[in-house]
Structure formats: structure tokens, C-alpha cells
Design a protein around this motif. Structure first.
Motif, PDB file in Angstrom:
ATOM      1  N   PRO A 165       0.832  -1.205   0.000  1.00 48.97           N
ATOM      2  CA  PRO A 165       0.000   0.000   0.000  1.00 48.97           C
ATOM      3  C   PRO A 165       0.870   1.260   0.000  1.00 48.97           C
ATOM      4  O   PRO A 165       1.907   1.323   0.660  1.00 48.97           O
ATOM      5  CB  PRO A 165      -0.805  -0.124   1.298  1.00 48.97           C
ATOM      6  N   GLY A 166       0.399   2.244  -0.757  1.00 48.32           N
ATOM      7  CA  GLY A 166       1.146   3.500  -0.833  1.00 48.32           C
ATOM      8  C   GLY A 166       2.040   3.593  -2.044  1.00 48.32           C
ATOM      9  O   GLY A 166       2.727   4.593  -2.243  1.00 48.32           O
ATOM     10  N   THR A 167       2.076   2.526  -2.872  1.00 52.57           N
ATOM     11  CA  THR A 167       2.865   2.552  -4.108  1.00 52.57           C
ATOM     12  C   THR A 167       1.923   2.500  -5.301  1.00 52.57           C
ATOM     13  O   THR A 167       0.823   1.927  -5.222  1.00 52.57           O
ATOM     14  CB  THR A 167       3.840   1.362  -4.164  1.00 52.57           C
ATOM     15  N   GLU A 168       2.361   3.093  -6.408  1.00 54.50           N
ATOM     16  CA  GLU A 168       1.574   3.021  -7.637  1.00 54.50           C
ATOM     17  C   GLU A 168       2.504   2.928  -8.829  1.00 54.50           C
ATOM     18  O   GLU A 168       3.655   3.375  -8.784  1.00 54.50           O
ATOM     19  CB  GLU A 168       0.671   4.243  -7.759  1.00 54.50           C
ATOM     20  N   LEU A 169       1.998   2.304  -9.856  1.00 53.37           N
ATOM     21  CA  LEU A 169       2.755   2.098 -11.088  1.00 53.37           C
ATOM     22  C   LEU A 169       2.395   3.220 -12.056  1.00 53.37           C
ATOM     23  O   LEU A 169       1.239   3.391 -12.442  1.00 53.37           O
ATOM     24  CB  LEU A 169       2.412   0.729 -11.677  1.00 53.37           C
ATOM     25  N   THR A 170       3.419   4.008 -12.476  1.00 48.82           N
ATOM     26  CA  THR A 170       3.163   5.133 -13.390  1.00 48.82           C
ATOM     27  C   THR A 170       3.635   4.848 -14.802  1.00 48.82           C
ATOM     28  O   THR A 170       3.314   5.596 -15.734  1.00 48.82           O
ATOM     29  CB  THR A 170       3.871   6.391 -12.870  1.00 48.82           C
ATOM     30  N   GLY A 171       4.410   3.753 -14.966  1.00 50.08           N
ATOM     31  CA  GLY A 171       4.895   3.433 -16.300  1.00 50.08           C
ATOM     32  C   GLY A 171       5.324   1.986 -16.391  1.00 50.08           C
ATOM     33  O   GLY A 171       5.739   1.385 -15.400  1.00 50.08           O
ATOM     34  N   LEU A 172       5.196   1.394 -17.595  1.00 51.56           N
ATOM     35  CA  LEU A 172       5.499  -0.013 -17.799  1.00 51.56           C
ATOM     36  C   LEU A 172       6.078  -0.185 -19.187  1.00 51.56           C
ATOM     37  O   LEU A 172       5.468   0.245 -20.174  1.00 51.56           O
ATOM     38  CB  LEU A 172       4.208  -0.854 -17.647  1.00 51.56           C
ATOM     39  N   ASP A 173       7.284  -0.794 -19.270  1.00 55.52           N
ATOM     40  CA  ASP A 173       7.953  -0.952 -20.567  1.00 55.52           C
ATOM     41  C   ASP A 173       8.549  -2.344 -20.652  1.00 55.52           C
ATOM     42  O   ASP A 173       9.491  -2.680 -19.915  1.00 55.52           O
ATOM     43  CB  ASP A 173       9.046   0.110 -20.726  1.00 55.52           C
ATOM     44  N   PHE A 174       7.997  -3.211 -21.502  1.00 57.15           N
ATOM     45  CA  PHE A 174       8.483  -4.579 -21.677  1.00 57.15           C
ATOM     46  C   PHE A 174       9.591  -4.579 -22.727  1.00 57.15           C
ATOM     47  O   PHE A 174       9.367  -4.200 -23.878  1.00 57.15           O
ATOM     48  CB  PHE A 174       7.331  -5.497 -22.103  1.00 57.15           C
ATOM     49  N   GLN A 175      10.789  -5.027 -22.334  1.00 53.34           N
ATOM     50  CA  GLN A 175      11.954  -4.975 -23.193  1.00 53.34           C
ATOM     51  C   GLN A 175      12.033  -6.207 -24.100  1.00 53.34           C
ATOM     52  O   GLN A 175      11.484  -7.269 -23.793  1.00 53.34           O
ATOM     53  CB  GLN A 175      13.228  -4.876 -22.346  1.00 53.34           C
ATOM     54  N   PRO A 176      12.733  -6.112 -25.233  1.00 52.35           N
ATOM     55  CA  PRO A 176      12.863  -7.264 -26.138  1.00 52.35           C
ATOM     56  C   PRO A 176      13.554  -8.463 -25.500  1.00 52.35           C
ATOM     57  O   PRO A 176      13.369  -9.594 -25.943  1.00 52.35           O
ATOM     58  CB  PRO A 176      13.698  -6.694 -27.302  1.00 52.35           C
ATOM     59  N   ASN A 177      14.373  -8.222 -24.485  1.00 51.85           N
ATOM     60  CA  ASN A 177      15.074  -9.349 -23.840  1.00 51.85           C
ATOM     61  C   ASN A 177      14.251  -9.968 -22.708  1.00 51.85           C
ATOM     62  O   ASN A 177      14.745 -10.845 -21.996  1.00 51.85           O
ATOM     63  CB  ASN A 177      16.416  -8.877 -23.290  1.00 51.85           C
ATOM     64  N   GLY A 178      13.031  -9.518 -22.463  1.00 53.90           N
ATOM     65  CA  GLY A 178      12.182 -10.094 -21.422  1.00 53.90           C
ATOM     66  C   GLY A 178      12.165  -9.310 -20.138  1.00 53.90           C
ATOM     67  O   GLY A 178      11.403  -9.650 -19.226  1.00 53.90           O
ATOM     68  N   ASP A 179      13.007  -8.251 -20.001  1.00 55.46           N
ATOM     69  CA  ASP A 179      12.985  -7.426 -18.801  1.00 55.46           C
ATOM     70  C   ASP A 179      11.770  -6.493 -18.838  1.00 55.46           C
ATOM     71  O   ASP A 179      11.287  -6.122 -19.909  1.00 55.46           O
ATOM     72  CB  ASP A 179      14.256  -6.583 -18.690  1.00 55.46           C
ATOM     73  N   LEU A 180      11.310  -6.141 -17.633  1.00 59.01           N
ATOM     74  CA  LEU A 180      10.179  -5.243 -17.511  1.00 59.01           C
ATOM     75  C   LEU A 180      10.633  -4.025 -16.701  1.00 59.01           C
ATOM     76  O   LEU A 180      11.022  -4.154 -15.538  1.00 59.01           O
ATOM     77  CB  LEU A 180       9.002  -5.933 -16.810  1.00 59.01           C
ATOM     78  N   ARG A 181      10.597  -2.856 -17.340  1.00 60.94           N
ATOM     79  CA  ARG A 181      11.029  -1.623 -16.686  1.00 60.94           C
ATOM     80  C   ARG A 181       9.791  -0.940 -16.107  1.00 60.94           C
ATOM     81  O   ARG A 181       8.794  -0.724 -16.808  1.00 60.94           O
ATOM     82  CB  ARG A 181      11.752  -0.718 -17.675  1.00 60.94           C
ATOM     83  N   LEU A 182       9.882  -0.602 -14.816  1.00 63.80           N
ATOM     84  CA  LEU A 182       8.750  -0.016 -14.110  1.00 63.80           C
ATOM     85  C   LEU A 182       9.078   1.413 -13.722  1.00 63.80           C
ATOM     86  O   LEU A 182      10.201   1.725 -13.292  1.00 63.80           O
ATOM     87  CB  LEU A 182       8.442  -0.806 -12.833  1.00 63.80           C
TER      88      LEU A 182
END
Length: 357
Positions: free
Chosen positions: A295-312
Motif C-alpha cells: 500500500p502507498g505505491t503506484e505504477l506510473t509506467g510499464l515498458d516490456f523490453q525485447p530481452n524479457g525485462d520489464l522496466r517499471l
């Protein structure tokens, strides 16, 4: 004919009383002839006796319950004590407590003289259990007392303190002989239980052994035949299931694709559909679960990379929350690299990279 062999004490040596089949009783000092059944009599001062209401289901359960009772009443460690219980009867049952070392020493001394006693009975239990009060008797030179819930060696100093004003009946002559005959006919308690139980010699019936061997071989042959039939049935069933699975797998491939290895081609197509690593769907689901759990956190951006990494891109209400979110993702089985988080306008923002571990 049964011979009662009294174990030696500090004051007295070996003594014995022989109870003939006719009921006659006579005895002497020393060791008796060994042609009779020998019942050893343990010294009264070496055995502590109790009476309690014990389970009647089995001897093992009765002994287990007796050990609990004795552990509460004894100062000695329970591991150093040998506990035996009397046979089932009306009301409570006798419990005998003796030092394991003493019990082992008695049996070793008897074995050194070529004696393997059928039983070992505490001396005070040779007296009958009175309805009330106490019974006194002198057997083989040793005075003993027995009450409803106690039995002990007669002592000129301690006995008056224990007995008090309770009436005492003295058994002598024929009354005492009757008590001995009754104890031989129905032993009140045998100390040879558990680790000290008498070993029985078992004769081998070789004809019976051969019959058992033949039956065992027949059972083994039938069991083997059943297993062979079952294996064949499972093998045919596995082949049918494999053929059906391959046919169903072909339907999951692209139309017109040449089939060489259905499993490998399905895995390859699944990887292409879901993306590299664990795939976008699985990784994103884990991220959203961690966000909800923090609680108290929120996701403002999401970027799925070609190598399988997920940038938040993450925003939090307090400085500690990005760390809590990172730990939640790591517990979910991911490797998390957190960038530098900055505080501005009452919010803490920054980025994290979630990678398959």
C-alpha cells in the motif's frame, strides 16, 4: 512344584521356599536344586510399589501411563527406572518401580548360577491385599507390610509412622502358607517385563517352513504375473495417450507448418506468443500483485523490453515503500535492479528493472 528363591540382601543371603503340588511348603538357606520352576523374589526394600487406575487396552499402554505417574512421584530420572504393572483386575493395578541397574544385576547373578527365573515378584506382594488396614507377615526371615495401596519392608522406626493407628493383622502359620500358595497360583506382578522379559526358545518346524516357502513362492509368482499384465496395460495405454497428445499438439501449430517435433515446436510457438523471459503476462501479473501488496505505491509506467525485462516507473508515498516493493518482487522470484529514487512534491519516484531470476 514351584520354588521361591529370595534374592540376597545386605543382611541375608540366598533363601528359598518350595511350594509342592500337594500344597506343602518347606525351605532352607542357600541355593536350591534347579529341577523345579524358579520364581525369584525381589527384596522389599529395593522395590517401590504404587496402585493406580490404568488403561486396560494393552500392557504397553498401561506401562506408558504408569511411567507418567511415576515420573511425577519419583526423584530419580525416569530413564534409570524399570517400571512393571500388574495384571488387570477389578479396580486399580499394582505398579512396581525398581532401579534398572539393580534389576539387571539380579538377573546377571541368577544367570551366573545357571538360573533363568520364570518371574521376579516383589517380596511384599506375597502377602494378600487386605480389605482395610494392614497385613504383616515374616517370610524367609524378612518382615513385610501390605495395605490397600502400599506395600513395604517392615522397619521398627518407619512402620509406626506409616501405619499410625490403623489396625494391623499378623499372618502366621497356615494363614501365611495359604498366602504363599495364592501368590504362586496367581502371581500379583512380574518384574520381568519390557527389556527384562524372559526370552522364549522357539523350536523350528521345518515342514511348516517348507509349506510357507511354497506358499510364498506361489504368491510371488501370482504377484509377478499381475505386475506384468499391469505393465503391459500401462504401456499400451501410454502409447495411445502419446499418439493422442501428438495429434492434439499438431492442432496448436500454425496451419501448414511441417511437423518434426511437436513438443519443441509448441514450446517455440508459446515463447513467441508470450515474449522472452517469463513473458509479459506472467511478469506483469507478478508486478501488479506486488503493487497491491505494498500500500502507498503506484505504477506510473510499464515498458516490456525485447530481452524479457520489464522496466517499471514507480511512485510511492514514503521513502521506505520502494524498498518494500523491491523485496516483494524478489520474494516472487525475480531479480530487481532499482535506480535512484527522488523525492518531490511529497512523492518518491524512480524506476526499477524486473528480470527473470
Amino acid at each position: 512344584m514351584t520354588t521361591l528363591l529370595f534374592l540376597p540382601t545386605i543382611d541375608l543371603g540366598w533363601r528359598w521356599l518350595r511350594v509342592a503340588d500337594t500344597g506343602a511348603i518347606h525351605g532352607d538357606e542357600g541355593l536350591p536344586a534347579l529341577e523345579d520352576a524358579i520364581v525369584a523374589i525381589a527384596p522389599a526394600e529395593s522395590v517401590t510399589l504404587h496402585w493406580a487406575d490404568l488403561p486396560a487396552r494393552s500392557t504397553a499402554q498401561a506401562v506408558a501411563a504408569a511411567r507418567l505417574l511415576v515420573a511425577e512421584a519419583s526423584a530419580a530420572p525416569i530413564a534409570e527406572l524399570h517400571i512393571a504393572v500388574g495384571p488387570e483386575g477389578e479396580g486399580d493395578r499394582a505398579i512396581a518401580v525398581v532401579d534398572r541397574g539393580a534389576m539387571a544385576g539380579w538377573l546377571a547373578d541368577l544367570a551366573a548360577h545357571g538360573i533363568d527365573p520364570q518371574m521376579v515378584i516383589p517380596a511384599p506382594l506375597l502377602l494378600p491385599r487386605p480389605v482395610e488396614g494392614y497385613v504383616h507377615g515374616t517370610i524367609a526371615g524378612t518382615g513385610m507390610m501390605r495395605g490397600r495401596a502400599t506395600a513395604f519392608a517392615d522397619d521398627p522406626l518407619l512402620t509406626p509412622l506409616v501405619v499410625g493407628d490403623v489396625p494391623v493383622e499378623s499372618l502366621t502359620g497356615e494363614a501365611l502358607d495359604d498366602a504363599l500358595r495364592a501368590a504362586v497360583a496367581a502371581p500379583p506382578l512380574d518384574l520381568r517385563q519390557g527389556a527384562f522379559a524372559r526370552r522364549r526358545r522357539i523350536g523350528i518346524d521345518w515342514a511348516h517352513v517348507r509349506r510357507l516357502g511354497t506358499m510364498a513362492a506361489a504368491i510371488l509368482l501370482v504377484t509377478l504375473s499381475i505386475d506384468l499384465v499391469r505393465i503391459a496395460k500401462y504401456s499400451f495405454g501410454a502409447d495411445a495417450l502419446e499418439a493422442r497428445a501428438e495429434a492434439l499438439g499438431r492442432t496448436g501449430l500454425a496451419r501448414g507448418e511441417t511437423v518434426t517435433d511437436v513438443d519443441r515446436q509448441l514450446v517455440e510457438r508459446l515463447s513467441n506468443v508470450r515474449g522472452p523471459g517469463l513473458g509479459f503476462t506472467t511478469t506483469a501479473a507478478a508486478v501488479y500483485a506486488a503493487i497491491r501488496a505494498t500500500p502507498g505505491t503506484e505504477l506510473t509506467g510499464l515498458d516490456f523490453q525485447p530481452n524479457g525485462d520489464l522496466r517499471l516507473s514507480v511512485a510511492a508515498a514514503r521513502e521506505s515503500l520502494p524498498t518494500d516493493l523491491k523485496r516483494a518482487l524478489e520474494r516472487a522470484g525475480f531479480t530487481v535492479e532499482a535506480g535512484v529514487f527522488q523525492a518531490a512534491n511529497g512523492r518518491v519516484t524512480g524506476e526499477m528493472t524486473v528480470t527473470r531470476r
